[in-house]
Every structure is written in C-alpha cells, then in structure tokens.
Enzyme design. Structure first.
Site, short mmCIF file in Angstrom:
data_model
loop_
_atom_site.label_atom_id
_atom_site.label_comp_id
_atom_site.label_asym_id
_atom_site.label_seq_id
_atom_site.Cartn_x
_atom_site.Cartn_y
_atom_site.Cartn_z
N CYS A 167 0.82 -1.21 0.00
CA CYS A 167 0.00 0.00 0.00
C CYS A 167 0.86 1.26 0.00
CB CYS A 167 -0.95 -0.04 1.21
SG CYS A 167 -2.33 1.10 1.00
N HIS B 215 -3.82 -5.29 -0.31
CA HIS B 215 -3.54 -5.84 1.02
C HIS B 215 -3.54 -7.36 1.07
CE1 HIS B 215 -3.56 -2.03 3.26
NE2 HIS B 215 -4.30 -1.64 2.25
N GLU C 114 -2.32 -9.13 3.31
CA GLU C 114 -2.59 -9.59 4.70
C GLU C 114 -4.10 -9.73 4.89
OE1 GLU C 114 -2.00 -6.54 3.92
OE2 GLU C 114 -3.26 -5.21 5.12
#
Ligand SMILES: Nc1ncnc2c1ncn2[C@@H]1O[C@H](COP(=O)(O)OP(=O)(O)O)[C@@H](O)[C@H]1O
Ligand SMILES: Nc1ncnc2c1ncn2[C@@H]1O[C@H](COP(=O)(O)OP(=O)(O)O)[C@@H](O)[C@H]1O
Ligand SMILES: [Mg+2]
Ligand SMILES: [Mg+2]
Lengths: 1110, 390
Positions: free
Chosen positions: B268, B362, B364
C-alpha cells in the site's frame, strides 16, 4: 484464454417438468445458456420435455426437441444432431443425471460428444457423499459424522453409533427427495426405505444431526484458468434442519464476521478445485455452530442450482450466462460485467459482487392442497415456489417478501390478541410455514429474544429485527395520529399501507392518501453489483424508503407488464412465459407514432426469465400488490409517458389488480377491468352467456348451508362447490349428498369469507375442452382447441389433453368457435381469452371463461407454431389480428382451430407432486385427481399420431414410462367397468398378463378376458401366504396399474380402498392410471411403442412442415 | 437532491439526537448521532466491504478519513478482541445506514456503538449512504463534517472548508508506533525483517511470523542505520495514511535499503514509497479503491486475485514497458482490472533476479479474501535466495 474454437454445436439438456425442488429456475438458466451459445455463433440443440418453458421457444435454439429427457430419447437426438459438446450443468439434477447415464451407457463416447462444464468425474466426486466427504476432510475442513449404507440393516447399525436423531440422505437426488430426519428406528425404516429407492446408486448416507446450527450457502464460479470468485453468500434464517429451499433466506450473510466469512470462502474455493468443476458455477452449503463457530460443509452441487438463480437476481451477476461462457473457454477477466460496463472503461466478471441492500427470499407452500400432508418443514423440500424482495435493510426486504408471497396469512399481523406465550413458543419449536408470524405473535405475548432463540434456533440478530418491527407496530397503534416521522419510520421498515391500516383500524387507501399527502413515497435504487462504486447502465430497480431515486428519464412511451409472482400450483412458469413474450414482442414493435415502446417488467419471482435484467428495458423487482405497483407506475410516470399496464398475461395476480389500478387513474391496456368483471362475476357472466345463447351448467351462489341445499335440491346432485374468484380450483369439491355439502360449507367459507360459495350442477361423463383464443374486437383467432383425456371433473390443469382434439369433428369445432366468439364479444375481450367447455350428451356447456393468458398458452403456441402471447401483447396495444396476419406474426390464413390434417398431435400431460408429500405417519398422500388442481408442472409429447405422442408424454412425465409387456393390474369402480372391458381385452391380446380384484376379474372373465384374481390389501395375505396386490406392487411384480376411484372425488381425502394401491405405485414409480379415458389412451400409447422405433423431430421441423401445408 | 433530501434522518431516528453531515460542496445529509456525540471533520471516503467493519475502523490508513459504509447493516457481530488491526479506532468519523441494535456472535465482547463512543469517534446513522456514495463517485473524495451539536448546515460547511485537505498531508508520524517492538517468529525463526511502520496493520507481521519471520517493527522516523541495525534479511514498509509525496524521509531510507541490496517488500503506502524511491510519481485517485472485492491481475501469470484495497493515491508508472532505474529494472507486476490502476511493482537486477517488490493492495487481507497471501511466501523465497547469494 479466448473461447474454444473446436466446438461448433452444443446440446443443452433442460430440467423437464416443474416439480418440487426443480422449478423454473432452470428455465432461467437454460434460456440464458441458449442465448449465450447462440450469440457465440454456435449451433444450439435443446432437449426439454417442458413446453411451458421459454427455453423451448423455437427462437432460442437451432433445433428444439420437446422430447422426454430419458437416455433413450436423448440418444436419438444425439444421433440425429451429432453435437460436438453436451452442456448439462444448467438443467438441474435431471440434466446432470441424464448426462451421467449417457456417459455410462457409452453414448457420449460412441458419438464423440464432449461433456463441457463439469466432467463426469467432477459430477461424481461432488454428488457422491462418500468421495465428497474425503475431499472436504483432505482440505482440513469438517463434514458431519456419517456412515454410508446400502441396506436397511446397515442403516440401523449405523444409527446406533451416530445416535438418534440421524439425517438420512440419498446420493444423486435433488431437493432432498427421499431424505429425512429419523428420531428412532421406525422413522429410519420408513425414510431409509424410501431413500434407498430414491437414489439411483441405491446408497444412503446416515449423518450425525446438526439441527439448529446456522446454515449458509456460497455461490462459486470458476473458469478454466482457475480464477475463482464467490458470487454471493446466503444465510438461512431457519437454522439447520429446514431445507434451504424451504427456509427464509437472506443475502448477503448477516451474522458472520470477516474471519468466519473468509474461512468459509477458502473452504469453498478449495472444494470447487478439489472436486474439479473446471468451469462454471457451483453451490456449497455450510453449517456453523452458533456456540463456537465450528464449521461443517454440508454438500456441494456441481451445477447451477435454485440458489444460483436467487444469487443472480440478488446480485445482478448472471451466473448461468457466465457459466455458459466459461464453459466455452472464456476466462472471467475476458467477460465484461454487463451492468457496469457502460462507463469509459468496462469492469470484468472476475470480481465479487458487493451489495448495498438486503435480499430476502421466502418460500411459498401448497399444503392447503394436500390437507393430509405433514406440514412440518424438514430436510426434504416441500415448497412449490418462492418470492424474493430487495430493501435497504432487512426489515424492509423481509416485509416486502412476505407480502410478495400473496398469502394473507404470510403478512405479519398485529391485529387481535396474541395467543398464550407458552403455546406460541411450543409452536415455534417445530419449523412450519409462517413460523416468523408466530414469532411476532410470541413477541406480542411477551416472549423474550432469549426464549425465542431457545425455541427456534433463529439467530438473535434476526429475532431482534422482529422485535424492532413490534416496537414500530406498537408506536403505530398508540400514536394519537399518523405523524410524518412515524409513517416514514414504519415505511422504512417495510410496513405496507394495508398493515398500517390494519393496526390503526383505517382503510388501506386512506392510509395511502395520508402518506401521499405527506409526500412520503419510496425512491427506486439500482442493483448494480458494486454498491455504487461504478455507474450502472442496467435499470434494475427496487423500491426503498430512502432519499435519492435513480430512475432515469425516458422519451419512448413505457408499457408496464405485471408478472405472476411466486410459482404456486395453478399459476406457474406458463404465465412467466406469456409476460416474457410480451416484453420481447413490444421491444421491437412500433407504437402508434413509430417510436416503439420501452418495456417495464414488474415481478418478484427470482426463478424466472422475466426477472432477468436483460429481458425488458427496465426491471422492477417488487411485490405485486396494489400499493407497490402504484408506486412503480408513479415512478415511471415521473420518468416519461406511460402507454399503459398489461394485466392479463401474469395470471390471476395482475388480473386482480386491474380494477384497483384503474380506480387510481392508471390505464389498463387490452381487456378492461369492467370486461374482466363480466367474465369473473358469476351473475354478470351468466347474462353474457344468456345473451349469446350459450348453455352453462345450472348453478347458484350460496352464503349458507340452507341456501346451498336449496340450490342442490333444485339442480340435483352431484354438485360441484367452490369459493368464487379462485384460480387452480382452490377448495373445489364434487359433493354427492347433503352431508358432504354441509361439511363443505363449514370448511369452504373459511377459505375466503368475503366471497360466496358457488354451487354448480356437476356434469357426469362430460368431455372437457380447453380453448385459447385471441380477440381484437372484430376477429377471433382460435389459438387451439384442446380435448382433455380425463373427463370433466378433473381439473384442466391436472388432466392430459390433446391438440388438435382427437375425437371432435369439424362441426363441433365450429360450434366451439362460434361460442368462443360469442363470449369474447359479449365480455369485450381485447387480447387473450381462455374458455373451458364440457361436452355432455350433445350439449356444449361453458364451464368458465378466463379473460387472460392461460396455463395452456405456451403449449398451444408450441403445438401450433404460433406465438400467441406475442400476438396478444400487440392486440392489447391496438394492433388487429388482420395486421398481425399481414405482418406474418400470425399465419396469413386459418388458425389453431383449422389445422391441416398433416399437423402433428401434441399431448400435454400433468406432473403431480404426490411423491414429495407424506402424511404425519409417513404414508404417501393419495394420488387421486379431482376438480382441485394439484399438479406442479407439465410435459408435452409431440408426434404424427396420438399413440406415440401420448407415449412420449408419459415417458416425459414419470420415471416409469408405459410398459410394452408384463403384468397389468386392473381394479375399477363399477361405473367404469363397461368402459374398461375393451381396452383391457386389447392389453391381454397384446400379451399382458392381467391381474384383477374379484369384481373386476369377474366382469373381464364374462367378456372372455382371462384375469388372475389377486387379494385386496384389505383382505390381507392368503392362507398359503398369497401376497396382496399391494405387496406384489411393492415387490415390483406389476408393470402397469389401472385403478379408478370408487364413489366421490373430494379434495384429495384418501379413501383406504385403492389408496394403498396407488401409493405403492408412487413409491415404486409405476405407471398408475386412475381414469378409464386414461386407460384407453395408454393402450394406444402401448400399441404405438410396440409398433416399433419411435422417432424424434425438432419443433422447427414440425413448424416448417405445418407452414407449408397452411 | 430529491424531494425527500434531508429527511432521511427523521425516517429512522431510533437512537441518538439528530445529526448533520455536510460535504465541502454543500450537499447536506441528515441522520442521527451514532457512537460519540460531537463534531468531526475529515476526508469523506466510501468502503464497499460487506464484512470486516472492525478491521476497517482500526486500520491506521483511515486516519483523518470519515468512512462511509455502503453495506447497510453495520455492527451485527459486535466487536471482539481478535479482529482489531491496531491499538485503537482511527477513522475520523463513521457513516452508516442501519446500525445493529444488538450484536450477535459467539466472539462478540460488546456493541460497536459503545466501542465508537469509547474511542470518541463521532458517527452518524440513518443516512442514505448510497446517495452519498454516488455523490462521491461522481464528484470525487472531498472534505466532510459531521455534527450532533451544530444544527445549522451553513455554519458547519464553513468549518468543513476550514479543515485540512488530504492532498499533501503527511500523517504517518501520527499513527506510527512510538517505540520499536518485536513480533516473534512462529515455530522456528527463519528470517529477520525490519518492518517500517507507516501505519501497519496487526495482521501483516502476523502473516510474516506464521512463515518463520521475526518482525522488528520500527517507527516511521527510523533512519537507515536503525533499519540495518536489526541485521534484517529483508526490509518491509507498511500501509499507512495520507499522501506519499511528502514522505521524503521514508523514500530516502528505502533508497538506502535498495542500494544495500536488501530484499524489500512493500504494501500500500509502502508500494507508493517504493514507486517514488524508483523515481516514479504518485497521484490522487478521484475516489480511491476501498473494498475487498477488487480484481487484480498478476501480469506475469495472468491470474486474477480478488483483493482487499484501501488507497486514495496510486503510483504513476508505465504498465506497458520496463523502466530502468538506479537500482535495477522496474516493471508493473499487477494492475486493477476495474480501472487499470498500477497495483504492484517489481525490481530486478542485471541477472533478471527479483530484488524487491511491492503491491498497492492488502495481501494480509484483514478484512478481505486470502487470494494474495502467496506474496508473503514470495517475500520469504526472495530472502532465501538473496540470503544464499549474499
Ligand atoms: N447433518 C444434518 N443435520 C441437520 N440438518 C441437516 C443435516 N444435513 C442437512 N441438513 C438439512 O437438510 C437440508 C438438505 O440437505 P442437503 O444436503 O442440502 O440436501 P439437498 O441435496 O436436498 O439440498 C439442508 O438444507 C439442511 O438444512
Ligand atoms: N359443472 C361442471 N361439471 C363437471 N366438471 C366441472 C364443472 N365445473 C368445473 N368442472 C371441473 O372443475 C375444473 C375446475 O373448474 P374451473 O371452473 O375451470 O375452475 P378454475 O378456475 O380452477 O380453472 C374444470 O377444469 C372441470 O374439470
Ligand atoms: Mg442443498
Ligand atoms: Mg379452469
């Protein structure tokens, strides 16, 4: 990857007749598939025995075979058409099973047909519970503890291990057929017995019960590059134990955190990969333990399913269409998202739809038609249809869905004092139709969310939403007057004007007046797949009480078509067919000043083609109530000119709205509400007939037993009694004496109090004739004359019929034409008219006239190659039949009443749902036909002669088609004995062994037919242990059963005599004929079958031949 | 605005006093107070995820932003102790339509409304969030004010126009950890990573730790020496709030890391810093990407990942050709299929071996799908190979 170039023709298999668990969602998916394949320039060959479907319209495929979906017939089609590929994942379980059978019999290999979509291996891995279990466990996910059993003995042993209750589930069945919840060994005997019979692989799975867990479904889509997306998550409001098809369901899932949702998503993706569904959609079901989140995978369907239809309508992501494209080799990123691809850049289908609204689906049941069926909801699907609603919150969507169901009882009510709390909590414990209503009543009786949760297992979040509704209802009841805030709040949570009125003791129209005066009206939002992140080009709207409306302006005049709402017995897919045709016809026809129309569809049935966003120019997914339709009309009037509203194609639902709409100043096109009244109100219609000099059975209307008796005494028993204004023969019975009449009045008036009971002279031994016609005020176009196989007294929707009529002469048809014209003229029909006649003696009685599209319009259109519904839509908007003949939409000369002698014979056969229902003590409900319609669907058999056409219709309708040899069991009522002799003699001559009960056998013997006497069920086994006929049927020793009822036929109440026989036939799916007329037809069919090779021919071929001869 | 504009609030005033929402272009929405009462300002952005509001609220990248949830029902599963992505709720304000009255989840520890109030987050409920979202989609992200104390839209508008804009805002130092801390590797340590916290989400070090990485999370102010001091096998830069343009410090540190040939992975904001370090520009998107359903294509494999996004800025790099930089050859590795925005960068050395990479989205995935989790494996592989070649 671009699409495969090695495929140039594809065979699509449909799902056959509408049955419980497999309804018109597969017409929606099949139609989308056919559209896609044709757009791709492929030759499309379609097999589907169901004439009511849109997919079987000649225009949707290159070769349309309305033939039975059995391996034998499909092989004939393959041999004739030699397709490169077979797409079987869009026709439900029927198509999937047919594909597996064709593979196993080597037919696919023999003709080099490649199965696209899901491979045989994948189908088997997904559907075979044992292999599926292995896959899931290898993914580190859980399945319920289970044991595979092949015999009852194994079942009993396994149940001891798993501990009762256990779930019994057969492999390779759909809609939970043969499955059930066994609480003890007796249950197990009963259910597993059926289960072993229901599963083609004769294996059943016994499973640990996880009753009460939260239930979810994910719709998954995969392409051949292994891109996978989750199209939609669905949460069941009713916890585990109620079939998803019978549950109230919500999209998206409401009570999952992201962690749980993503875990579910990971498993789903793992499953579709491991099962190896290379391309296309599949549906995976999960159960979640509300106490600790333990997750169990229930099952996966490696095909487009009922839930896929729901998910498509709920998200705007056209699953069937995309499934067809990926089956051709496209990858998801190569397929544009229709809805958002208007803007400067297109967004692809390789994303996951996100919703900024809530969707609720509510099932529609038909228990009132099967009074002896057990209404408890279980793992075995019982609903016949469903309605979906969209709102900006759960309460709004739920209340819209409940009123979409069109059952007064379904709408949440706060009228009257609630029953005792504990009594209500007890009721809530067993899942049943309308349970949420009882929950609300319990809340009013003081039940807490905790108590309700304990009783129902419904998630507290949903229960609290019902508490919220109760709070609002209380405010509504207590408020001194209807303050703006209060009305807005109530509307925002989905309260209908009628509900508010009921709570405050005001009339619905008064509430509406107040609301409008306050400027409180819904806005219309858009289903756009992306929560407004991108501009949507598709006007797919739903109403909500919110701030901003998104309805775009319009120049062309709009024609608003009202659909038919949820499928139910008596009003199903046939009406969707007519609505869709109107949309197609009006889309490409000039209006008076040549501009053409914009078509606007209003409907709430997610299973249908009419609710596809690309069927009409605009789609409003709304309940079909006066309030909701008025708001749509208002919104469209704001948007531009409105030519009018079409009320005569969606069946009784929109027809019932016509007057109310007109009273609000809305223009109804075609037959006017006044004319509709003339046809529907008994007295008025009587005068129409009198003026036209047409006879009707003697009749009268009564509001009390005394009145009814007086009428009966005058016109004489037997009489036919029914409530007025009904469709599908609701609550209709033939009564033979005062006692029966009295008990009927007692029950019947409860059905619809505001309408009197109609008492008709019942015409015995009458031939029933169904007519569909078009009338433009000048000319009558006789669409078709259908002669029923069964006598009058068996509902037109339940009896088989032939077109052209097989025994009617020219002269009779001309009388029918004249009579129909008289009615059309007298009533003032503009558009479609359906008339039912009974020919008794030489008198042509008029039974009823329906000033609307009928159930038989699609059948007639296909049998005669004439687009009746399209023509009707045009006539409603001012075209004359002469215009349409000139245009070529209708044949230049002649009509369905004058078909050339070379015209094929089409036979329609009804399909009954008896095998889906059990009495509370586990017996099959009786299978007798009567004046109350109980069939869910129909098939068509078409061929040059009646015999073959009839044989095909039987093969299409039942597992066990007509036998060509073997044993026939005959047991008929006395009044039928004379008529039975000849056909039975014929069967004997054909070499069938005849079994009969004593009386019947005696008559046969006297007529030179050798018949072996068998023991009745009531006699029990003989001294030397001779089995009863029931036992012999169960043992599979009988190939054909002829059993006509003794005495009366009343609303399906079982008479032990014959009942055992018929139910045994159902269990073994053995052809069972219950009328002598049916027997005669069957004999002709059997003769035809034995005469040798039966051919198949496409509708397009038949049409070509017909046109040449016309 | 339609006939009923401004009446949305009154339609569902079931809780809290009336509240106002005013956008910098003057459009007004009414609702009722949700969470803390009071007044707040920020950049109005909409998030389209249907799940994961707790992760969203605690994502530091939303610092100074007022988040509009397009999903109508928010708070259904309450709040729990496992899902927060950081030590507090960061959003400057919260806009929802139908907040839950009671939470329902076996993991729930309390209601979202209380959690918002506890962290002093001013919110508004009962708003036509779809109308607001469409407005932002057409006119772009803009400043907004929410107030349950001010009744006059004009007065509130004046204060909105006085609030700072997101363009040029350096917010990283406001969200980063004050002190370094270590997230220990799970099951046997394989690598050490220096993770520069520009607004890191808890799931990121967790995903690394799962793969045997010992993660040293360092404040955004850390120098190159601080970073190298932990003797990292690889360096990571996290997501975070604001405009990447003013982040010269982080860019400088990263250039040092690249010069030192240390494997690098960025997410990001980390992707934007990487882009700037390589000499690319960054720019503000009209309304950004905020959702968990975004199709991103890996341009090497052609595979599509459904991914979680939260970015208002993007890297301006040529997607059609490689770019030679002082540190090697840079290519655009991932693009968003919705709008072709650059979603990933890759840096290769003379031997065409991967040395550093980053993604705009993202992996994650908290909240969001796990399709991109493979990127953490790519990072460990990178460290493994570079480690052996060093
Ligand atoms: N182990 C179980 N315990 C309790 N209910 C179950 C169990 N398995 C299935 N059910 C219920 O039975 C329904 C039908 O089961 P399912 O596997 O979906 O069969 P079908 O193929 O008919 O959809 C499910 O929707 C669920 O509510
Ligand atoms: N007078 C009658 N004599 C014999 N059978 C009748 C008579 N009236 C109706 N029926 C039978 O009842 C069925 C249903 O009656 P109908 O008037 O068509 O009601 P619906 O509106 O349900 O179609 C008809 O299809 C016919 O078989
Ligand atoms: Mg199922
Ligand atoms: Mg009828």
């Amino acid at each position: 990857m671009p699409r495969r170039t090695d495929i140039s023709s594809v065979l699509v298999i449909g799902s056959g007749p509408i049955v419980i668990g497999q309804a018109c969602e597969f017409d929606y998916s099949g139609t989308q598939a056919c559209r896609v394949l044709r757009d791709e320039g492929l030759r499309v060959v379609l097999v589907n025995s169901n004439p009511a479907t849109i997919m079987t319209d000649p225009e949707f495929a290159d070769a349309t075979y309305v033939e039975p979906i059995t391996p034998e017939y499909v092989e004939k089609v393959i041999a004739a058409e030699r397709p490169d590929a077979l797409l079987a994942t869009l026709g439900g379980q029927t198509a999937l099973n047919a594909a597996v059978a064709l593979h196993e019999s080597g037919v696919l290999a023999k003709y080099g047909v490649e199965l696209i979509g899901a491979s045989i291996e994948a189908i088997q891995r997904g559907e075979n519970r044992e292999s599926f279990k292995r896959i899931v466990e290898e993914l580190g996910a859980e399945v319920a503890q289970s044991r595979i059993c092949h015999t009852l003995a194994e079942c009993l042993a396994a149940a001891e291990e798993l501990r009762y209750p256990v779930v019994v589930r057969p492999s390779f069945t759909m809609g939970g057929a043969g499955s059930g919840m066994a609480y003890d060994a007796d249950d197990l005997h009963r259910i597993a017995g059926a289960g072993l019979a229901a599963s083609p692989t004769t294996e059943v799975l016994l499973e640990e019960s996880i009753l009460g867990w939260k239930e979810y479904e994910l719709e998954v889509m995969r392409d051949r590059a292994d891109n996978v997306v989750i199209v939609c998550s669905i949460e069941n409001v009713d916890p585990m134990g109620v079939h998803t098809g019978d549950s109230v369901t919500v999209a998206p899932a409401m009570t999952l955190t992201d962690r749980e949702y993503q875990h579910m998503r990971d498993i789903a993706i793992g499953v579709i990969r491991a099962v190896g569904v290379d391309t296309g959609g599949c549906n995976i079901q999960f159960a979640v333990d509300p106490r600790d989140g333990r997750m169990i995978v229930i099952e996966m369907n490696p095909r487009v399913s009922r839930s896929s239809a729901l998910a498509s309508k709920a998200t705007g992501f056209p699953i069937a269409k995309i499934a067809a494209k990926v089956a051709l080799g496209y990858t998801l990123d190569e397929i544009p998202n229709d809805i958002t691809s208007a803007g400067d850049y297109g967004t692809p289908a390789s994303f996951e739809p996100t919703l900024d609204y809530v969707v609720v689906k509510v099932p529609r049941f038909a228990f009132e038609k099967f009074p002896h069926a057990d209404p408890t909801l279980t793992t075995h699907m019982k609903s016949v249809g469903e309605a979906m609603a969209i709102g900006r919150n759960f309460t709004e969507a739920l209340q819209k869905a409940l009123r979409s169901i069109e059952k007064r009882a379904a709408i949440l009510s706060w009228v009257g004092a609630p029953r005792d709390k504990d009594e209500l909590l007890a009721l809530i414990r067993t899942p049943h139709d309308g349970r949420l209503g009882v929950v609300v009543e319990a809340i009013r009786a003081g039940a807490t969310v905790e108590e309700l949760y304990a009783a129902s297992g419904i998630d507290p979040w949903f229960l609290d939403q019902l508490v919220l509704l109760d709070e609002i209802a209380t405010d509504l009841a207590e408020a001194p007057q209807l303050a703006p805030d209060l009305v807005r709040r109530a509307k925002r949570h989905g309260f209908a004007d009628a509900q508010i009125g009921a709570i405050r003791g005001m009339r619905e129209d008064v509430v509406r007046g107040v609301r409008w005066a306050l400027g409180i009206r819904p806005v219309f939002k858009t289903v756009d797949t992306c929560a407004a992140e991108f501009a949507a080009k598709t006007p797919y709207h739903y109403s909500s009480y919110d701030e901003e409306s998104e309805v775009a302006g319009r120049d062309k005049p709009a024609v608003i078509i009202l659909g038919s709402g949820p499928n139910r017995i008596g009003q199903g897919i046939e009406f969707d067919y007519s609505c869709v045709h109107a949309a197609l016809a009006l889309a490409d026809c000039p209006d008076n000043d040549g501009a053409g129309y914009e078509t606007v569809m209003v409907n709430c049935n997610p299973e249908t083609v009419s609710t596809d966003y690309d069927t009409s120019d605009r789609l409003y997914f709304e309940p079909l109530t006066l309030e909701d339709v008025l708001e749509v009309v208002h919104a469209e009037q704001q948007a531009g000119p409105v030519a009018g509203v079409v009320c005569q194609l969606g069946g009784q639902t929109p027809l019932g709205l016509a007057q109310g709409l007109e009273d609000e100043g809305v223009r109804i096109v075609g037959t006017t509400p006044e004319a509709i009244h003339l046809a529907e109100e008994r007295g008025a219609f009587g005068r129409v007939l009198a003026d036209a000099g047409l006879p009707a059975p003697k009749h009268g209307t009564a509001t009390s037993f005394a009145e009814a008796k007086a009428i009966a005494d005058e016109i004489g028993f037997p009489v036919l009694v029914r409530p007025s204004y009904v469709l599908g023969g609701r609550g209709m019975e033939i009564v033979y004496d005062d006692k029966a009449l009295e008990s009927y009045i007692a029950r019947a008036t409860a059905i619809s109090p505001e309408h009197p009971v109609l008492v008709d002279r019942f015409l015995d031994d009458a031939v029933e004739i169904d007519v569909d016609a078009l009338y433009d005020g000048e000319e009558l176009f006789l669409g078709g004359v259908m002669e029923h196989i069964e006598e009058a007294g068996i509902h037109s929707g339940d009896s088989a019929c032939a077109l052209p009529p097989i025994t009617l002469g020219r002269e009779e048809i001309d009388r029918i034409r004249v009579s129909t014209e008289g009615i059309a003229h007298g009533v003032g029909v503009r558009g479609l008219l359906n008339v039912q006649y009974a020919l008794a003696g030489d008198v042509l009685y008029v039974l009823e006239a329906n000033p609307r599209a009928s159930r038989t319009v699609p059948f007639v259109s296909k049998a005669t190659a004439t687009p009746l519904a399209k023509a009707a839509a045009r006539v409603m908007l001012g075209a004359t039949i002469a215009d349409l003949r000139a245009e070529g939409l209708l044949p230049a000369t002649g009509d369905g009443g004058h078909l050339p002698p070379t015209a094929p014979i089409a036979v329609k056969e009804a399909v009954m749902p008896f095998n889906r229902f059990r009495t509370p003590d586990g017996r099959t409900v009786d299978t007798l036909l009567g004046p109350e319609m109980r069939s869910t669907g129909e098939v068509m058999g078409i061929d040059a002669g009646f015999g073959v056409a009839f044989a095909k219709s039987q093969a299409g309708a039942y597992g066990g088609a007509l036998p060509t040899k073997g044993r026939v069991f005959v047991s008929v009522a006395n009044r039928d004995k004379r008529h039975m002799i000849f056909p039975v003699k014929r069967l004997a001559d054909l070499g069938f062994e005849i079994l009969a009960t004593e009386g019947t056998a005696a008559v046969l013997r006297r007529n030179g037919v050798v018949a072996t006497v068998v023991r009745k069920a009531t006699q029990g086994p003989g001294p030397a242990g001779e089995p009863t006929i029931v036992q012999r049927i169960i043992d599979g020793e009988v190939d054909l059963i002829v059993n006509t009822p003794r005495g009366t036929t009343s609303g399906g109440s079982p008479r032990i005599d014959g009942y055992e026989i018929r139910t045994a036939a159902i269990m073994g799916s053995i052809a069972c004929i219950t009328t002598v007329q049916g027997l005669a037809a069957a004999v002709q069919g059997i003769e035809a079958l034995r005469a040798g090779e039966i051919g198949v021919r496409s509708l397009q071929d038949w049409a070509r031949a017909l046109r040449e001869d016309q | 605005m339609t006939a009923y504009a401004g009446e949305g609030g009154r339609q569902s005033r079931t809780t809290g006093p009336p509240a106002l929402l005013v956008l910098e272009d003057g459009r007004v929405f009414r609702g009722h107070a949700y969470g803390a009462e009071g007044e707040t300002f920020g950049e109005a952005v909409f998030a389209t995820g249907m799940t994961g509001y707790q992760e969203t609220l605690t994502d530091p990248s939303y610092h100074r932003q007022v988040v509009i949830q397009t999903a109508p029902h928010i708070g259904n599963t309450g709040v729990n102790d496992d899902d927060p992505e950081s030590r507090r709720i960061w959003v400057a304000g919260y806009v929802v339509r139908d907040p839950a009255r009671v939470p329902s989840s076996w993991r729930s520890r309390g209601s979202l409304a209380d959690a918002l109030a506890a962290d002093g987050v001013v919110g508004i409920a009962g708003v036509d969030t779809r109308a607001l979202t469409r407005h932002l989609r057409e006119r772009g992200a803009m400043r907004v004010g929410i107030s349950s104390v001010e009744g006059d839209p004009r007065a509130l508008l004046a204060r909105v126009l006085g609030a700072p804009t997101m363009k040029g805002a350096a917010l990283v130092d406001e969200v980063t950890t004050p002190e370094p801390y270590v997230v220990p590797a799970q099951g046997g340590k394989r690598f050490t990573v220096a993770a520069v916290d520009l607004g890191i989400k808890a799931m990121t070090p967790h995903r690394m730790a799962e793969r045997g990485i010992e993660v040293h999370v360092l404040p955004s102010t850390s120098t190159l020496d601080d970073v190298l001091a932990v003797e990292p096998d690889g360096v990571f830069m996290s997501n975070g709030p604001g405009d990447p343009e003013p982040l010269e410090h982080a860019v400088g540190v990263l250039r040092g890391v690249l010069a030192a040939g240390r494997p690098f992975f960025g997410i990001c904001l980390g992707n934007q810093v990487f882009g700037r370090a390589l000499g690319f520009g960054t720019y503000k998107l009209p309304f950004g990407h905020r959702g968990i359903n975004q199709p991103v294509q890996d341009r090497t494999t052609g595979k599509v990942e459904v991914t979680a996004h939260n970015h208002g800025f993007a890297v301006d790099a040529p997607a059609d050709r490689p770019t030679e930089t002082a540190y090697g050859t840079a290519t655009v590795s991932h693009v968003c299929l919705n709008d072709r925005v650059v979603e990933g960068l890759e840096l290769r050395d003379g031997k065409d071996a991967l040395t550093a990479f980053s993604v705009q989205y993202h992996p994650e995935a908290a909240a969001g799908p796990h399709d991109a989790a493979y990127l953490f494996d790519r990072f460990t592989d990178l460290m493994a190979t570079r480690g052996s070649t060093r």
